[in-house]
Write a protein that holds these residues in place. Structure first.
Motif, short mmCIF file in Angstrom:
data_model
loop_
_atom_site.label_atom_id
_atom_site.label_comp_id
_atom_site.label_asym_id
_atom_site.label_seq_id
_atom_site.Cartn_x
_atom_site.Cartn_y
_atom_site.Cartn_z
N LEU A 207 29.88 89.67 27.28
CA LEU A 207 29.19 88.67 26.83
C LEU A 207 29.36 87.42 27.52
O LEU A 207 28.55 86.74 28.11
CB LEU A 207 29.25 88.50 25.33
CG LEU A 207 28.72 89.51 24.40
CD1 LEU A 207 29.32 89.29 23.00
CD2 LEU A 207 27.12 89.44 24.48
N LEU A 208 30.72 87.25 27.89
CA LEU A 208 31.05 85.88 28.54
C LEU A 208 30.82 86.12 30.05
O LEU A 208 30.05 84.99 30.65
CB LEU A 208 32.51 85.67 28.26
CG LEU A 208 33.05 85.18 26.89
CD1 LEU A 208 34.45 85.15 26.71
CD2 LEU A 208 32.45 83.95 26.67
N THR A 209 30.98 86.92 30.48
CA THR A 209 30.67 87.32 31.88
C THR A 209 29.23 87.28 32.31
O THR A 209 28.87 86.43 33.24
CB THR A 209 31.03 88.59 32.43
OG1 THR A 209 32.77 88.82 32.30
CG2 THR A 209 30.94 88.85 33.99
N GLN A 279 21.24 90.16 25.37
CA GLN A 279 19.99 91.10 24.86
C GLN A 279 20.39 91.97 23.61
O GLN A 279 19.56 91.60 22.57
CB GLN A 279 19.42 91.77 25.78
CG GLN A 279 18.16 92.54 25.52
CD GLN A 279 16.89 91.66 24.96
OE1 GLN A 279 16.71 90.74 25.65
NE2 GLN A 279 16.48 91.93 24.05
N ALA A 280 21.39 92.67 23.41
CA ALA A 280 21.50 93.32 22.32
C ALA A 280 21.99 92.79 21.29
O ALA A 280 21.41 93.09 20.13
CB ALA A 280 22.62 94.89 22.85
N HIS A 282 21.66 89.65 20.58
CA HIS A 282 20.40 88.86 20.19
C HIS A 282 19.49 89.83 19.20
O HIS A 282 18.76 89.12 18.28
CB HIS A 282 19.70 88.26 21.41
CG HIS A 282 18.64 87.56 21.25
ND1 HIS A 282 18.80 86.30 19.93
CD2 HIS A 282 17.35 87.15 21.76
CE1 HIS A 282 17.44 85.91 20.08
NE2 HIS A 282 16.76 86.37 20.99
N ALA A 283 19.12 90.71 19.76
CA ALA A 283 18.10 91.44 19.12
C ALA A 283 18.68 92.18 17.52
O ALA A 283 17.90 91.96 16.85
CB ALA A 283 17.82 92.76 20.09
N LEU A 284 19.97 92.46 17.61
CA LEU A 284 20.24 92.74 16.53
C LEU A 284 20.39 91.71 15.37
O LEU A 284 20.17 91.77 14.27
CB LEU A 284 21.91 93.29 16.40
CG LEU A 284 22.05 94.97 17.33
CD1 LEU A 284 23.52 94.90 17.69
CD2 LEU A 284 21.13 95.75 16.54
N LEU A 285 20.91 90.56 15.82
CA LEU A 285 20.72 89.39 14.90
C LEU A 285 19.47 88.70 14.52
O LEU A 285 19.06 88.63 13.43
CB LEU A 285 21.56 88.11 15.69
CG LEU A 285 22.81 88.27 15.66
CD1 LEU A 285 23.47 87.10 16.64
CD2 LEU A 285 23.58 87.87 14.37
N ALA A 286 18.34 89.01 15.74
CA ALA A 286 17.04 88.73 15.12
C ALA A 286 16.38 89.84 14.42
O ALA A 286 15.83 89.55 13.36
CB ALA A 286 16.13 88.73 16.65
N ALA A 296 13.26 88.26 20.04
CA ALA A 296 14.33 88.71 21.01
C ALA A 296 13.75 89.78 21.55
O ALA A 296 14.33 90.51 22.66
CB ALA A 296 15.32 89.50 19.79
N SER A 297 12.32 89.84 21.83
CA SER A 297 11.76 90.95 22.80
C SER A 297 11.39 90.26 24.06
O SER A 297 11.70 89.14 24.48
CB SER A 297 10.51 91.27 22.10
OG SER A 297 9.43 90.20 22.12
#
Length: 297
Positions: A207-209, A279-280, A282-286, A296-297
């Motif tokens: 995530l950081l990279t 993206q992953a 963010h999509a899970l949290l959304a 998140a799409s």
């Protein structure tokens, strides 16, 4: 006497209300719902935050300073307050996560000036009207005349204002502090001890990279040293420390994924930088908020 209105009675708003009141400024706390006794707990004990509270924007009048402490996604809800509190000589300080402070707040600030601010304060709302200030006292702002005035405002408050010439890089470095710890704790419902798990450690680095690559594409001076610096920053926290996203999930509030991992995804697309891990998450949290899942799409 300098007049200060603080919008938002959450953890950061309560810490700031106590700090500003300590300076002797004319302080008022603006919130949507009535607040009973406010208590701030820290290593020195518990302290009553004795400032007046307003719940009706119609009763507000222009002030010298507005300290906006709502979550970024709640800025629109502060519009009625800002319309009553602002004046040409007012400075609105946006004390929020993310890297788009001015873009969010300026459309609502009218002729008032907007000063973005990065908050390095770990505080948790542990019950209604009760906030625990765990650690941190630093606020970072861009180096300009408003920043100098803000530093003078908080002199003697117990908080520290740092004026940063390269605010773009500073804002992205602050975002790095949120981009892994926040979503991982929110999704697992665990505190920062979760970052010590082996597989989670790999996810943290990924995530950081991605975020470092996106930030560099956006003009921030980020490189591999920022990965090491951020991992060291995470290690400074106690195992039972939490994050703002975790606290939001535990309280049933929507986590501010749009401003953090969502921003990484959006800027990554804009600059052609792949961000599959961000993206992953963010999509899970959304997906936890069906009404926001399309973001998140």
């Amino acid at each position: 006497m300098t007049s200060v209105a603080i919008i938002g009675a959450g953890a950061i708003g309560t810490v700031l209300a106590a700090a500003v009141h300590r300076t002797g400024a004319d302080t008022v706390l603006c919130t949507r719902t009535p607040v009973g006794e406010l208590v701030l707990a820290d290593d020195d004990g518990e302290h009553a935050v004795d400032v007046p509270v307003r719940t009706d924007p119609a009763t507000a009048a222009p002030v010298d300073w507005v300290l906006l402490t709502t979550k970024g996604q709640d800025v629109a809800g502060a519009a009625p307050w800002l319309s009553r509190l602002r004046a040409p000589e007012t400075t609105v300080v946006a004390l929020q996560n993310g890297v788009e402070h001015r873009e969010r707040v300026t459309p609502l600030a009218g002729s008032a000036r907007v000063l973005p601010a990065l908050v390095y304060i770990a505080a948790e709302r542990i019950a209604a009207g009760r906030v625990r200030h765990r650690r941190g006292r630093r606020i970072v702002v861009p180096e300009n005349a408003d920043a100098s005035a803000f530093a003078a405002l908080l002199a003697g408050s117990g908080l520290e204002v740092h004026r940063e010439p390269d605010f773009t890089t500073a804002a992205w470095r602050k975002l790095l502090g949120n981009v892994a710890a926040n979503p991982i704790t929110a999704l697992t419902l665990r505190r920062l001890e979760v970052l010590r798990d082996g597989e989670i450690g790999e996810l943290t680095r990924t995530l950081l990279t991605e975020a470092i690559a996106v930030g560099a594409a956006c003009g921030a001076r980020l490189d591999a040293a920022d990965l090491r610096r951020t991992l060291d920053f995470y290690r400074e926290f106690a195992a039972d420390d939490g994050t703002s996203m975790l606290y939001d999930r535990l309280a049933g509030r929507p986590p501010e994924t749009d401003l953090i991992n969502g921003a990484i995804v959006r800027f990554g697309r804009e600059h052609g930088v792949p961000t599959p891990a961000n993206q992953a998450v963010h999509a899970l949290l959304a997906a936890l908020q069906p009404e926001r899942a399309d973001l998140a799409s």
